[in-house]
Design an enzyme around this catalytic site. Sequence first.
Site, mmCIF file in Angstrom:
data_model
loop_
_atom_site.group_PDB
_atom_site.id
_atom_site.type_symbol
_atom_site.label_atom_id
_atom_site.label_comp_id
_atom_site.label_asym_id
_atom_site.label_seq_id
_atom_site.Cartn_x
_atom_site.Cartn_y
_atom_site.Cartn_z
ATOM 1 C CE LYS A 34 -2.032 1.614 3.884
ATOM 2 N NZ LYS A 34 -1.750 3.053 3.898
ATOM 3 C CE LYS A 62 -6.722 6.538 5.115
ATOM 4 N NZ LYS A 62 -5.254 6.393 4.902
ATOM 5 C CB ALA A 64 -12.408 12.322 0.618
ATOM 6 N N PRO A 67 -17.871 13.506 -7.375
ATOM 7 C CG PRO A 67 -20.011 12.616 -7.689
ATOM 8 C CD PRO A 67 -19.303 13.803 -7.105
ATOM 9 C CB SER A 117 -6.492 2.397 13.128
ATOM 10 O OG SER A 117 -5.537 3.214 12.485
ATOM 11 N N PRO A 169 -5.658 -1.800 9.289
ATOM 12 C CG PRO A 169 -5.863 0.512 8.875
ATOM 13 C CD PRO A 169 -6.647 -0.788 8.867
ATOM 14 N N GLY A 172 0.809 -3.378 15.477
ATOM 15 C CA GLY A 172 2.205 -2.988 15.701
ATOM 16 C C GLY A 172 2.320 -1.585 16.249
ATOM 17 C CB ALA A 173 3.593 1.578 14.757
ATOM 18 N NE ARG A 193 3.848 4.254 12.298
ATOM 19 C CZ ARG A 193 3.056 4.894 13.150
ATOM 20 N NH1 ARG A 193 3.532 5.903 13.864
ATOM 21 N NH2 ARG A 193 1.789 4.522 13.302
HETATM 22 P P1 BMP Z 1 1.650 1.813 10.639
HETATM 23 O O1 BMP Z 1 1.654 0.277 10.732
HETATM 24 O O2 BMP Z 1 3.003 2.391 10.438
HETATM 25 O O3 BMP Z 1 0.870 2.444 11.750
HETATM 26 O O4 BMP Z 1 0.891 2.183 9.270
HETATM 27 C C1 BMP Z 1 -0.486 2.044 9.097
HETATM 28 C C2 BMP Z 1 -0.850 2.472 7.703
HETATM 29 O O5 BMP Z 1 -2.253 2.354 7.523
HETATM 30 C C3 BMP Z 1 -0.502 3.917 7.346
HETATM 31 O O6 BMP Z 1 -0.226 3.967 5.962
HETATM 32 C C4 BMP Z 1 -1.806 4.677 7.623
HETATM 33 O O7 BMP Z 1 -1.922 5.836 6.827
HETATM 34 C C5 BMP Z 1 -2.840 3.632 7.224
HETATM 35 N N1 BMP Z 1 -4.143 3.732 7.914
HETATM 36 C C6 BMP Z 1 -4.220 3.684 9.288
HETATM 37 O O8 BMP Z 1 -3.211 3.588 9.993
HETATM 38 N N2 BMP Z 1 -5.457 3.735 9.872
HETATM 39 C C7 BMP Z 1 -6.606 3.833 9.159
HETATM 40 O O9 BMP Z 1 -7.677 3.845 9.740
HETATM 41 C C8 BMP Z 1 -6.515 3.864 7.761
HETATM 42 C C9 BMP Z 1 -5.271 3.797 7.149
HETATM 43 O O10 BMP Z 1 -5.187 3.800 5.840
#
Ligand code: BMP
Length: 215
Positions: A34, A62, A64, A67, A117, A169, A172-173, A193
């Site tokens: 991604k 993303k 947004a 159309p 997230s 997503p 981890g981080a 990350r």
């Molecule tokens: P990381 O594992 O480093 O936190 O990365 C998460 C990835 O998912 C980032 O590219 C972030 O922009 C994306 N993302 C997210 O963290 N939460 C969401 O709700 C939607 C996302 O696209």
Amino acid sequence: MKKQTRLILALDVTSKARAVSLAEQLSTYFDAIKIGYPLILSAGIGIVKEISAYSSVITDLKIADIPNTNHLICEAALGAGASGVIAHAFPGKDSLEACAASTAVYGADLFVVTEMSHPGAELFMAPLAEQMAHLAVDVGAAGVVAPATRPERIKKIRSIIGNKTIISPGVGAQGGSASKSLEAGADYLIVGRSVYGAEDPVAAARKVLSDLQGF
Ligand code: BMP
């Protein structure tokens, strides 16, 4: 997108050379890569094609907008070689339909963001996430984005979208648990990350993968 490792790499680096090198080293551990604003704005849209040499690419812009603008953004991403795009639901059904129409022409996947997230998503997104999931179903999206930081929300969203794909997503981080997210119904985990930022990204990818054994 293949479904072998159930991992998607979020390649949020801003150096083109590093991005290509990481894609080359890590592609076998991930079903897709991604890429979003950090890399595309730094390296140019041509980076989609370069990374596609190693993996399916989902462009995370993303989307947004109205159309027509959504259509133009999708064309740019899909024309550059992306196999999937991510769009926001909140601009409404006509905006999402424009993305669905573009992805259908290219045989690509549309993923719709439901609830993000990070903690701030609880203010505006969480209360509307279920409606956004319904909208994703209505426009025929391939799947949705749902938070690994809140597995109970993945479960709720799964109950709305049936067998559509959930990409998740926050592992981890951001503190989300890989196993709990998969148990709750995620199809793929998006990891950034904790892999590309590790001293040894290949070892970090192998570790995430070994934590998933049994799921
Ligand atoms: P990381 O594992 O480093 O936190 O990365 C998460 C990835 O998912 C980032 O590219 C972030 O922009 C994306 N993302 C997210 O963290 N939460 C969401 O709700 C939607 C996302 O696209």
